[in-house]
Motif scaffolding. Structure first.
Motif, PDB file in Angstrom:
ATOM      1  N   MET A 124      47.772  37.666  49.090  1.00  0.00           N
ATOM      2  CA  MET A 124      46.916  37.397  47.937  1.00  0.00           C
ATOM      3  C   MET A 124      46.799  38.691  47.158  1.00  0.00           C
ATOM      4  N   TRP A 132      44.293  36.210  40.111  1.00  0.00           N
ATOM      5  CA  TRP A 132      44.615  36.254  41.533  1.00  0.00           C
ATOM      6  C   TRP A 132      45.576  35.124  41.875  1.00  0.00           C
ATOM      7  N   GLU A 140      48.085  33.469  45.262  1.00  0.00           N
ATOM      8  CA  GLU A 140      48.549  33.476  46.647  1.00  0.00           C
ATOM      9  C   GLU A 140      50.057  33.268  46.609  1.00  0.00           C
ATOM     10  N   GLN A 187      41.256  31.406  43.313  1.00  0.00           N
ATOM     11  CA  GLN A 187      40.033  32.096  42.934  1.00  0.00           C
ATOM     12  C   GLN A 187      40.020  33.506  43.528  1.00  0.00           C
ATOM     13  N   PRO A 237      39.021  36.442  45.654  1.00  0.00           N
ATOM     14  CA  PRO A 237      38.251  36.490  46.905  1.00  0.00           C
ATOM     15  C   PRO A 237      37.082  37.460  46.792  1.00  0.00           C
ATOM     16  N   GLN A 238      36.024  37.162  47.533  1.00  0.00           N
ATOM     17  CA  GLN A 238      34.864  38.066  47.606  1.00  0.00           C
ATOM     18  C   GLN A 238      35.065  38.976  48.817  1.00  0.00           C
ATOM     19  N   LEU A 239      35.639  40.148  48.569  1.00  0.00           N
ATOM     20  CA  LEU A 239      35.972  41.046  49.670  1.00  0.00           C
ATOM     21  C   LEU A 239      34.741  41.814  50.159  1.00  0.00           C
ATOM     22  N   ASP A 266      35.340  40.654  55.842  1.00  0.00           N
ATOM     23  CA  ASP A 266      36.451  39.759  55.515  1.00  0.00           C
ATOM     24  C   ASP A 266      37.534  39.844  56.570  1.00  0.00           C
ATOM     25  N   TYR A 268      40.574  39.445  55.787  1.00  0.00           N
ATOM     26  CA  TYR A 268      41.741  39.967  55.097  1.00  0.00           C
ATOM     27  C   TYR A 268      41.806  41.481  55.242  1.00  0.00           C
ATOM     28  N   HIS A 273      43.069  45.544  45.728  1.00  0.00           N
ATOM     29  CA  HIS A 273      42.652  44.491  46.647  1.00  0.00           C
ATOM     30  C   HIS A 273      43.796  43.543  47.015  1.00  0.00           C
TER      31      HIS A 273
END
Length: 334
Positions: A249, A289, A291, A311, A313-315, A319, A321, A328
């Motif tokens: 992502m 963003w 994928e 969407q 991501p809220q890092l 997380d 990820y 990011h």
């Protein structure tokens, strides 16, 4: 009016036609691909007008599409094979006969060789044996001048659908599409399609409007030319992009004329509109963003496959990820 039937043969230089379709999809304000069915209807009307007959007496009796193509082994890309098959389905359903030649590698690049000769031989043979009244040529190369001269000697009229435009490609280089002046001087009916289309769209002409693919029709065209991404510089050991099959992502760094780059150190990953699994390429914006799956192109270089917009991501520290860099970019092993 008791005019005889006008038999029309349509001959596509496939790579030329797909470049035209790319232009209207990515560059032109219409943002839609050329519809083969709609184009054939336009041809019937245009020939009827030039030959002064009722459009019902203007019929396409033969249509042929010529193009170089990768073999299944060389393509190594299920998406490209799928798009090729989809294009074949469209051509087949319209009764267009396909003629493919293997692409050849020269100076490290894939090139078409011999398409013009093959098209010319087929067109001349069919004009003679099927007594075609009008041959419609969708091409722009001066290599077709001998064909036109020979068709003129046997009494077959030639209509040339030609385009004149220029634009900047994804590298910022100026690309020009323009028919050879020799072609324009030799044919019976030169048709400046760029003018016809622009005027027709402005006037909301039904025949011109039908020349473009609608949302309900399939747009089954893979890139007209094989995209070549910049050669990655590989550091020692595994790259941040991960091995082939890694799902990532990240954000889109650049978008240009049907191509783009996804942020993924140490090198941004190239992708084309044919790599999208959903949505419309023209709806993407730089910074979006996405994928994707890390894949390999025909030159065995890293690239982004199966790209889809997601969407942001809220890092956070919690997380799952792995944050790779300040952009990011994140990756997950399959």
């Amino acid at each position: 009016m008791n005019s005889p039937l006008i038999r029309i043969g349509v001959f596509y230089d496939g790579n030329y036609f797909l470049k035209i379709s790319d232009y209207y999809y990515f560059q032109h304000e219409r943002k839609a691909r050329i519809s083969l069915e709609g184009l054939h209807e336009f041809i019937r009307h245009q020939v009827a007008e030039e030959e002064d007959v009722d459009v019902r007496l203007s019929q396409i009796t033969d249509a042929h599409f010529f193009r170089g193509r990768l073999s299944a082994t060389e393509a190594r890309d299920k998406d490209r094979l799928f798009h090729d098959r989809l294009l074949d389905d469209i051509l087949m359903n319209l009764g267009v006969q396909t003629h493919y030649m293997p692409l050849k590698t020269r100076d490290g690049r894939l090139q078409e060789k011999g398409i013009d000769v093959w098209l010319s031989l087929e067109a001349l043979e069919l004009a003679l044996h099927k007594t075609l009244d009008v041959v419609v040529l969708i091409a722009g190369d001066s290599d077709y001048v001998p064909l036109i001269r020979k068709l003129n000697t046997v009494g077959t009229r030639v209509m040339l659908l030609n385009w004149d435009f220029k634009y900047e490609d994804f590298k910022g280089e100026t690309r020009v599409t323009r028919a050879s002046q020799q072609l324009l001087e030799q044919v019976t009916y030169p048709v400046a399609m760029h003018d016809v289309i622009d005027r027709g769209l402005q006037a909301q002409d039904d025949v011109v409007e039908s020349m473009f693919v609608t949302q309900s029709e399939p747009a089954a065209f893979a890139p007209s030319t094989l995209p070549v991404a910049p050669k990655p510089v590989r550091p020692a050991g595994p790259t941040a992009a991960g091995p082939v099959g890694t799902v990532g992502m990240s954000t889109i760094k650049n978008l240009k004329n049907g191509f783009g780059f996804v942020v993924m150190p140490p090198n941004n990953l190239f992708f084309s509109y044919a790599d999208l699994t959903e949505g419309d390429f023209n709806d993407l914006r730089e910074g979006d963003w996405v994928e994707f799956e890390v894949g390999r192109n025909h030159r065995d270089e890293d690239c982004a496959r199966k790209v889809r917009k997601v969407q942001a991501p809220q890092l956070s520290d919690d997380d799952e990820y792995e944050t790779i860099n300040a952009h990011h970019a994140v990756s997950m092993e399959l």
